[in-house]
Structures are given as C-alpha cells and as structure tokens.
Enzyme design. Structure first.
Site, PDB file in Angstrom:
ATOM      1  N   ASN A   6     -21.453   8.007 -74.649  1.00 31.77           N
ATOM      2  CA  ASN A   6     -21.502   7.355 -75.968  1.00 31.77           C
ATOM      3  C   ASN A   6     -20.469   6.240 -75.968  1.00 31.77           C
ATOM      4  O   ASN A   6     -19.275   6.493 -76.082  1.00 31.77           O
ATOM      5  CB  ASN A   6     -21.185   8.400 -77.054  1.00 31.77           C
ATOM      6  N   LYS A   8     -19.963   3.959 -78.146  1.00 30.77           N
ATOM      7  CA  LYS A   8     -19.473   3.538 -79.468  1.00 30.77           C
ATOM      8  C   LYS A   8     -19.519   2.005 -79.555  1.00 30.77           C
ATOM      9  O   LYS A   8     -20.440   1.407 -79.026  1.00 30.77           O
ATOM     10  CB  LYS A   8     -18.075   4.116 -79.722  1.00 30.77           C
ATOM     11  N   HIS A  92     -23.584  11.298 -85.603  1.00 28.46           N
ATOM     12  CA  HIS A  92     -22.252  11.350 -84.990  1.00 28.46           C
ATOM     13  C   HIS A  92     -21.188  11.458 -86.081  1.00 28.46           C
ATOM     14  O   HIS A  92     -21.341  10.888 -87.167  1.00 28.46           O
ATOM     15  CB  HIS A  92     -22.014  10.109 -84.124  1.00 28.46           C
ATOM     16  N   GLU A  94     -18.477   9.999 -86.500  1.00 31.18           N
ATOM     17  CA  GLU A  94     -17.972   8.713 -87.000  1.00 31.18           C
ATOM     18  C   GLU A  94     -18.935   8.120 -88.032  1.00 31.18           C
ATOM     19  O   GLU A  94     -18.511   7.447 -88.970  1.00 31.18           O
ATOM     20  CB  GLU A  94     -17.721   7.760 -85.817  1.00 31.18           C
ATOM     21  N   GLU A 158     -19.534  18.703 -81.233  1.00 28.72           N
ATOM     22  CA  GLU A 158     -18.353  17.864 -81.082  1.00 28.72           C
ATOM     23  C   GLU A 158     -17.352  18.201 -82.188  1.00 28.72           C
ATOM     24  O   GLU A 158     -17.424  17.647 -83.287  1.00 28.72           O
ATOM     25  CB  GLU A 158     -18.738  16.382 -81.186  1.00 28.72           C
ATOM     26  N   GLY A 164     -11.747  11.757 -79.316  1.00 32.54           N
ATOM     27  CA  GLY A 164     -10.831  10.637 -79.116  1.00 32.54           C
ATOM     28  C   GLY A 164      -9.368  11.006 -79.285  1.00 32.54           C
ATOM     29  O   GLY A 164      -8.506  10.143 -79.392  1.00 32.54           O
ATOM     30  N   SER A 194     -13.227  14.526 -76.067  1.00 32.84           N
ATOM     31  CA  SER A 194     -12.224  14.368 -75.021  1.00 32.84           C
ATOM     32  C   SER A 194     -12.616  14.993 -73.685  1.00 32.84           C
ATOM     33  O   SER A 194     -11.765  15.553 -72.988  1.00 32.84           O
ATOM     34  CB  SER A 194     -10.865  14.904 -75.504  1.00 32.84           C
TER      35      SER A 194
HETATM   36  P1  PGA Z   1     -14.430  11.156 -76.806  1.00 35.00           P
HETATM   37  O1  PGA Z   1     -15.698  10.936 -77.794  1.00 35.00           O
HETATM   38  O2  PGA Z   1     -15.001  11.650 -75.496  1.00 35.00           O
HETATM   39  O3  PGA Z   1     -13.794   9.800 -76.685  1.00 35.00           O
HETATM   40  O4  PGA Z   1     -13.558  12.180 -77.448  1.00 35.00           O
HETATM   41  C1  PGA Z   1     -16.790  11.798 -77.789  1.00 35.00           C
HETATM   42  C2  PGA Z   1     -17.781  11.364 -78.819  1.00 35.00           C
HETATM   43  O5  PGA Z   1     -17.368  10.936 -79.910  1.00 35.00           O
HETATM   44  O6  PGA Z   1     -19.015  11.440 -78.595  1.00 35.00           O
END
Ligand code: PGA
Length: 232
Positions: A6, A8, A92, A94, A158, A164, A194
């Site tokens: 992903n 982003k 997601h 976010e 998640e 993140g 992560s």
């Molecule tokens: P990250 O993000 O691996 O940077 O923690 C995962 C995601 O949001 O899909």
C-alpha cells in the site's frame, strides 16, 4: 499467501514505472507468493504498463460504489477495470480517520467493487484506546459484520496503533485477532501494521495469517522483495 504494498500518497507515474521495472527484474524470487502493488490513482496506468505480462497485480487504494455520476474526486470500479487494474483496497484506517469513511461506506465500496469484478482488500482494525479498553472484538465484529464473504474478498487486519508507528502487533496478538475474524467471515486475512523484512517471517508463520498489507516497507524494492521472500 498474498503480499500487497500500500503505497499511500507516494510515487508519481515516473517513480512508479521505475519501481515496477525493478520489481519485475526480481520476479524470479517471488515464486509461490501472490504479489500486488497499490499505487495512487494517477500512477495506476504506469504500474499496469510496467508490470504487463507478469504475475504482479496492480490494485487501487479506494473505489466508489457507483459506476458513474456526480461524485467529484471519486473513481469507479469500471474505470479501474478499463485501465487493467486487478483490485482495490477499501476502508483503510486513514480513509476512516481523515476522510469520513464508515463501516457502511466501506462495505458499499467493497460490494460494488466485487460485483464489478475487482479483487478487494477490506481493512479493519481497532484503535489503541479500543484495545486498551478490551473492545477489540466488538470493533472487529462491527467492522467485519458490514462485509459479505466473496471469493475475491480478503480482509486486512490492521490494528490502527501499529500503522506507521513501528509498533507491530506481536505474532500472538495478530494470530488471536485473525482467528477471531475467521469466526466472523470465511475469507483470507492479511496482517498490516509496521510489517518489515525483520518481522515478516514470524507474523506470516501464524496459522491464520494469510499474507500482509505493507505500507512504509513496500516503498523500497529491496525491503518489499525481502518481505515477499519471507512469505515464501
Ligand atoms: P505501515 O502501513 O506498514 O507503514 O504500518 C500499513 C498500512 O497502512 O497498510
């Protein structure tokens, strides 16, 4: 086993083409694992072109539930399919946190995308406070309950506190949540939050972890390939 990157809001078309050509060159090392990249909308075409003829799938990060209409800023499933896009992420955290996505809107996006013929990665996961208050299962029951099982659907667990932050769920925490999700819906469950080359093997070794949705560590070819290798 599916490993999806992903991206982003990272990588425009030029950087996407460069990344995908490099990934393509490492294809031989990806045998036995399904791999997908999820670039921003404007870079999907570059990814589809660069990965044509390979087994690496290209997916979007969001999709609208209507095929067309007055929905400024949105993109539909038929539009993605026309471009050669294979799937999409929906719901997601976010999107939920910054753009008003709800269980209901995420579920509508998922249902319409599946109906149109896209593969869907639907994201769920609890906030840190919800975990601390012992509400993880209630949150997952609500979020997963909005979805309907489909042969082209996978759920990505998640935990929001792990996204993140560098704070990964322990393999035991991931396994526990995945096993619970499995009691709610009969589809594969990816772990996200992560995931790095250093922790991927242990997470992916859990019996109910069917792959990973990788954010930060998917932006670099070497670390993304290392995670794909760990999946194998
Ligand atoms: P990250 O993000 O691996 O940077 O923690 C995962 C995601 O949001 O899909």
């Amino acid at each position: 086993m599916l490993i999806a990157g992903n991206w982003k809001m990272h990588k425009g078309p030029a950087e996407t083409a460069e990344f995908c050509h490099a990934l393509r060159d490492r294809l031989t090392e990806l045998v036995g694992v399904d791999v997908a990249v999820c670039p921003p909308f404007v870079s999907l075409s570059a990814a589809v072109t660069a990965l044509a003829g390979t087994e690496i799938a290209v997916a979007a990060q969001n999709v609208h539930w209507e095929a067309r209409g007055a929905f400024t800023g949105e993109v539909s499933a038929p539009m993605l399919l026309e471009l050669g896009v294979y799937g999409t992420i929906v719901g997601h955290s976010e999107r939920r946190q910054y753009f008003g996505e709800t269980d209901e809107s995420a579920a509508r996006r998922a249902a319409a995308a599946l109906e149109a013929g896209l593969f869907v990665i639907a994201c769920v996961g609890e906030l840190e406070g919800e975990r601390e208050r012992g509400e993880t299962e209630d949150v997952l029951r609500r979020q997963v309950g909005a979805l309907e099982a489909h042969e082209n659907l996978v759920v990505a667990y998640e935990p929001v506190w792990a996204i993140g932050t560098g704070k990964t769920a322990t393999p035991e925490q991931a396994q526990e949540a995945h096993a619970f999700i499995r009691t709610l819906i009969d589809v594969p469950v990816l772990y996200g939050g992560s995931v790095k080359p250093e922790n991927a093997a242990e997470l992916l070794a859990q019996p109910d972890v069917d792959g990973a949705l990788v954010g930060g560590a998917s932006l670099d070819v070497e670390s993304f390939v290392a995670i794909c290798e760990a999946a194998r």
